[in-house]
Design a protein around this motif. Structure first.
Motif, PDB file in Angstrom:
ATOM      1  N   ALA A   1       0.831  -1.204   0.000  1.00 61.80           N
ATOM      2  CA  ALA A   1       0.000   0.000   0.000  1.00 61.80           C
ATOM      3  C   ALA A   1       0.868   1.256   0.000  1.00 61.80           C
ATOM      4  O   ALA A   1       0.568   2.234  -0.689  1.00 61.80           O
ATOM      5  N   ALA A   2       1.967   1.218   0.758  1.00 60.18           N
ATOM      6  CA  ALA A   2       2.858   2.378   0.804  1.00 60.18           C
ATOM      7  C   ALA A   2       3.514   2.618  -0.552  1.00 60.18           C
ATOM      8  O   ALA A   2       3.635   3.761  -1.001  1.00 60.18           O
ATOM      9  N   ASP A   3       3.932   1.549  -1.209  1.00 57.64           N
ATOM     10  CA  ASP A   3       4.558   1.698  -2.528  1.00 57.64           C
ATOM     11  C   ASP A   3       3.553   2.250  -3.533  1.00 57.64           C
ATOM     12  O   ASP A   3       3.898   3.093  -4.378  1.00 57.64           O
ATOM     13  N   ALA A   4       2.313   1.801  -3.456  1.00 56.63           N
ATOM     14  CA  ALA A   4       1.274   2.320  -4.356  1.00 56.63           C
ATOM     15  C   ALA A   4       1.051   3.814  -4.117  1.00 56.63           C
ATOM     16  O   ALA A   4       0.891   4.589  -5.075  1.00 56.63           O
ATOM     17  N   GLU A   5       1.060   4.225  -2.854  1.00 61.07           N
ATOM     18  CA  GLU A   5       0.912   5.649  -2.536  1.00 61.07           C
ATOM     19  C   GLU A   5       2.083   6.454  -3.093  1.00 61.07           C
ATOM     20  O   GLU A   5       1.897   7.552  -3.627  1.00 61.07           O
ATOM     21  N   ALA A   6       3.286   5.911  -2.964  1.00 60.67           N
ATOM     22  CA  ALA A   6       4.466   6.609  -3.466  1.00 60.67           C
ATOM     23  C   ALA A   6       4.392   6.789  -4.976  1.00 60.67           C
ATOM     24  O   ALA A   6       4.709   7.859  -5.515  1.00 60.67           O
ATOM     25  N   GLN A   7       3.993   5.743  -5.691  1.00 60.44           N
ATOM     26  CA  GLN A   7       3.890   5.843  -7.145  1.00 60.44           C
ATOM     27  C   GLN A   7       2.811   6.830  -7.555  1.00 60.44           C
ATOM     28  O   GLN A   7       2.996   7.609  -8.501  1.00 60.44           O
ATOM     29  N   ALA A   8       1.680   6.814  -6.846  1.00 58.34           N
ATOM     30  CA  ALA A   8       0.591   7.740  -7.173  1.00 58.34           C
ATOM     31  C   ALA A   8       1.016   9.188  -6.980  1.00 58.34           C
ATOM     32  O   ALA A   8       0.541  10.082  -7.686  1.00 58.34           O
TER      33      ALA A   8
END
Length: 348
Positions: free
Chosen positions: A267-274
């Motif tokens: 979830a954190a990686d997805a937030e970073a990419q977004a």
């Protein structure tokens, strides 16, 4: 114990249901409104349980009525096939927002086909604030502006998830409100550009101690992700960490080897990419070292819905097969702190 819905999520769901202007709202629509009201729960195993708790709370407040027998048993827990909105049964009220003397910035409100009494009151409060300030007030953090306008520091956060915000409508910029990420607790351990983020607080202190004693490696700071809070703190990586400004190097993450730990990471990686930030990378050797530690809580951990494979990569995922096969987990604290030193000094 079922996780309780947050007050802002309850308020957003109540507003969304009332805005339907329908006596009966089917479950499919309720799910859509819940996803918008509580986006943090989308895809989480607890999403249905927290929705059920939210609906019972709203029923206790007489915002909705729940059916006696018409419940969908395909979910766990079961959910009502529809909910009833008592307010929609009342005689149609005056469409006061159509003739209200809105300021220019809120003129669009007069053309809304429907508006709940709660949202009408919210817009009137915003209209009064704009009249007082001319929309020229210095920007402040979101909850400060919310307390000023509504007397409720969380109301604006709930409104920002709803239909009143969007192109040509309300915006945080119009209200001089700034949404800032929760700060990320961190300590400087060297001059390197990289950042190591860990899930647990004791592991944070262990990493700080061992890396501060071994300067010269690429990791210049250690951060505590505060468990499940970390995905909501990711945007802080692009603002400031440990007083050094935005992260200049790589962001490494290491958590507990269990479904919850990997869910936090993905979830954190997805937030970073977004947010177009540096990706959150697995601290591979630290994760791999967990395969050599005794499995904890064997036979009790359900790995069937874990989605960590893509984030870890096939090789690292496969190296941890033994833990998953044993239906167990490995906590960070089971790995000796010296492993953190060896991982950091081995980075290129």
């Amino acid at each position: 114990m079922t996780e309780a819905p947050r007050p802002a999520e309850l308020a957003a769901l109540a507003d969304a249901l009332l805005a339907q202007r329908s006596v009966r709202v089917p479950l499919g629509t309720v799910w859509t409104l819940w996803a918008r009201s509580a986006p943090r729960l989308v895809g989480e195993a607890s999403q249905a349980a927290v929705l059920e708790a939210a609906l019972r709370d709203l029923a206790d407040r007489r915002v909705i009525e729940l059916p006696v027998a018409a419940w969908d048993a395909s979910t766990m827990p079961p959910l009502p096939r529809s909910v009833m909105i008592p307010a929609a049964r009342r005689e149609k009220r005056d469409r006061g927002w159509v003739t209200f003397p809105w300021r220019r910035e809120l003129g669009w409100a007069a053309s809304l086909p429907s508006l709940s009494e709660t949202l009408f009151d919210d817009l009137v409060s915003i209209n009064a604030w704009l009249a007082r300030t001319g929309g020229q007030a210095p920007a402040v953090p979101l909850r400060y502006r919310s307390a000023e306008i509504f007397g409720d520091e969380k109301r604006l956060e709930a409104l920002a998830r709803g239909s009143l915000f969007g192109a040509g409508r309300l915006s945080l910029g119009l209200l001089g409100a700034v949404r800032r990420a929760a700060p990320l607790p961190a300590a400087i351990v060297g001059d390197g550009p990289d950042l190591l983020i860990v899930e647990n607080s004791d592991t944070y202190w262990a990493a700080v101690d061992v890396l501060a004693d071994h300067p010269g490696q690429p990791v210049g700071a250690v951060a505590w992700g505060s468990g499940q809070t970390f995905p909501a703190q990711v945007s802080a990586l692009g603002v400031d960490v440990a007083g050094r400004g935005p992260v200049a190097g790589r962001c490494w993450y290491w958590g507990d080897l269990d479904p919850a730990g990997l869910r936090i990471a993905t979830a954190a990686d997805a937030e970073a990419q977004a947010a177009s930030l540096t990706r959150i990378l697995p601290a591979a050797d630290l994760w791999a070292s967990m395969a050599t530690r005794p499995v904890q809580q064997g036979g009790t951990v359900d790995w069937s819905r874990c989605e960590g494979r893509n984030w870890l990569g096939d090789d690292l995922w496969n190296s941890l097969d033994g833990v998953r096969a044993a239906k167990g987990r490995v906590a960070q604290e089971a790995v000796p702190p010296i492993a953190i030193r060896d991982w950091a000094t081995g980075l290129s």
